[in-house]
Design a protein around this motif. Structure first.
Motif, PDB file in Angstrom:
ATOM      1  N   ALA A  64       0.888  -1.377  -0.019  1.00 14.12           N
ATOM      2  CA  ALA A  64      -0.128   0.027   0.084  1.00 14.12           C
ATOM      3  C   ALA A  64       0.656   1.264   0.057  1.00 14.12           C
ATOM      4  O   ALA A  64       0.649   2.177  -0.951  1.00 14.12           O
ATOM      5  CB  ALA A  64      -0.997   0.019   1.035  1.00 14.12           C
ATOM      6  N   TYR A  65       1.999   1.189   1.072  1.00 14.15           N
ATOM      7  CA  TYR A  65       2.809   2.424   0.961  1.00 14.15           C
ATOM      8  C   TYR A  65       3.485   2.585  -0.430  1.00 14.15           C
ATOM      9  O   TYR A  65       3.539   3.887  -0.805  1.00 14.15           O
ATOM     10  CB  TYR A  65       3.812   2.177   1.831  1.00 14.15           C
ATOM     11  CG  TYR A  65       4.519   3.369   2.312  1.00 14.15           C
ATOM     12  CD1 TYR A  65       4.062   4.383   2.870  1.00 14.15           C
ATOM     13  CD2 TYR A  65       5.988   3.567   2.012  1.00 14.15           C
ATOM     14  CE1 TYR A  65       4.762   5.883   3.036  1.00 14.15           C
ATOM     15  CE2 TYR A  65       6.638   4.583   2.171  1.00 14.15           C
ATOM     16  CZ  TYR A  65       6.149   5.721   2.707  1.00 14.15           C
ATOM     17  OH  TYR A  65       6.761   6.832   3.236  1.00 14.15           O
ATOM     18  N   ALA A  66       3.861   1.759  -1.077  1.00 13.06           N
ATOM     19  CA  ALA A  66       4.688   1.478  -2.473  1.00 13.06           C
ATOM     20  C   ALA A  66       3.725   2.586  -3.455  1.00 13.06           C
ATOM     21  O   ALA A  66       4.071   3.348  -4.248  1.00 13.06           O
ATOM     22  CB  ALA A  66       5.003   0.230  -2.719  1.00 13.06           C
ATOM     23  N   GLN A  67       2.535   1.896  -3.443  1.00 16.76           N
ATOM     24  CA  GLN A  67       1.711   2.567  -4.133  1.00 16.76           C
ATOM     25  C   GLN A  67       1.345   4.145  -3.988  1.00 16.76           C
ATOM     26  O   GLN A  67       1.197   4.646  -5.154  1.00 16.76           O
ATOM     27  CB  GLN A  67       0.145   1.856  -4.082  1.00 16.76           C
ATOM     28  CG  GLN A  67       0.160   0.215  -4.722  1.00 16.76           C
ATOM     29  CD  GLN A  67      -1.109  -0.640  -4.163  1.00 16.76           C
ATOM     30  OE1 GLN A  67      -1.902   0.110  -3.607  1.00 16.76           O
ATOM     31  NE2 GLN A  67      -1.030  -1.551  -4.555  1.00 16.76           N
ATOM     32  N   HIS A  68       1.231   4.490  -2.692  1.00 17.07           N
ATOM     33  CA  HIS A  68       1.332   5.972  -2.223  1.00 17.07           C
ATOM     34  C   HIS A  68       2.424   6.582  -3.012  1.00 17.07           C
ATOM     35  O   HIS A  68       2.354   7.719  -3.415  1.00 17.07           O
ATOM     36  CB  HIS A  68       0.954   6.195  -0.893  1.00 17.07           C
ATOM     37  CG  HIS A  68      -0.420   5.709  -0.615  1.00 17.07           C
ATOM     38  ND1 HIS A  68      -1.568   6.318  -1.052  1.00 17.07           N
ATOM     39  CD2 HIS A  68      -0.999   4.804   0.222  1.00 17.07           C
ATOM     40  CE1 HIS A  68      -2.569   5.925  -0.341  1.00 17.07           C
ATOM     41  NE2 HIS A  68      -2.397   5.164   0.292  1.00 17.07           N
TER      42      HIS A  68
END
Length: 191
Positions: A64-68
């Motif tokens: 999720a963090y990588a996507q943000h």
């Protein structure tokens, strides 16, 4: 041409990245070679970016963090980053609190890119950041920071806004840069 050796990193990109990040020439050159191998088109996709992030955070869920992070650097929303954007993304997500990094942190939290951060966006990013923290470390967090919800509440309280209000970029940077707790909550320093 006066450019770098064939297959090497163009000098202007190297010089630019040495100015804008804290990485060494050898680091950047090495990454460039790897980048060219992994991304022959010269652009990295979200999926590849997620895989690289997973290596940085082997004990946690960084998806999720990588996507943000990816969204915040994909300026033209085409679903890819070029080498320069990629290195700047790595630089920004390493620890530190320069104004530039805080401007980037704001764009990370501004999920819909409308120039403001709202409480639901803070909750969403708090979840993504919390997922970066390995389970073993989550257990040792202070009692008011040991869930993503508590972290979101604590961070939102620092902005001194009502739940339905929003935070502009200047307010975000001002609130965070002078507050060690906020600085800790907007990132996970895995060193």
């Amino acid at each position: 041409m006066g450019n770098a050796q064939s297959g090497g990193i163009p000098r202007e990109i190297l010089d630019d990245l040495r100015l804008t990040t804290r990485f060494s020439e050898s680091d950047i050159t090495q990454w460039y070679e790897n980048f060219q191998k992994q991304c022959p088109t010269g652009r990295i996709t979200l999926q590849q970016f997620e895989e690289i992030y997973a290596k940085f955070f082997p004990e946690s869920d960084a998806k999720a963090y990588a996507q943000h992070v990816f969204r915040s650097f994909d300026a033209n929303d085409d679903g890819t980053l070029d080498f320069k954007e990629y290195v700047v993304a790595l630089h920004m997500t390493s620890s530190g609190k320069s104004t530039l990094k805080l401007e980037w942190a704001f764009s990370l939290f501004d999920v819909d890119k409308n120039g403001y951060v709202t409480k639901p966006e803070v909750i969403e990013l708090s979840q993504a950041i919390f997922s970066l923290i390995p389970k073993a470390k989550q257990a040792n967090l202070p009692s008011d920071e040991n869930t993503s919800e508590k972290r979101a509440e604590k961070l939102w309280a620092i902005f001194e806004k009502k739940d339905n209000e929003r935070v502009a970029e200047g307010e975000f940077i001002e609130a965070v840069q002078s507050n060690e707790i906020a600085l800790r909550l907007i990132q996970y320093d895995h060193k």
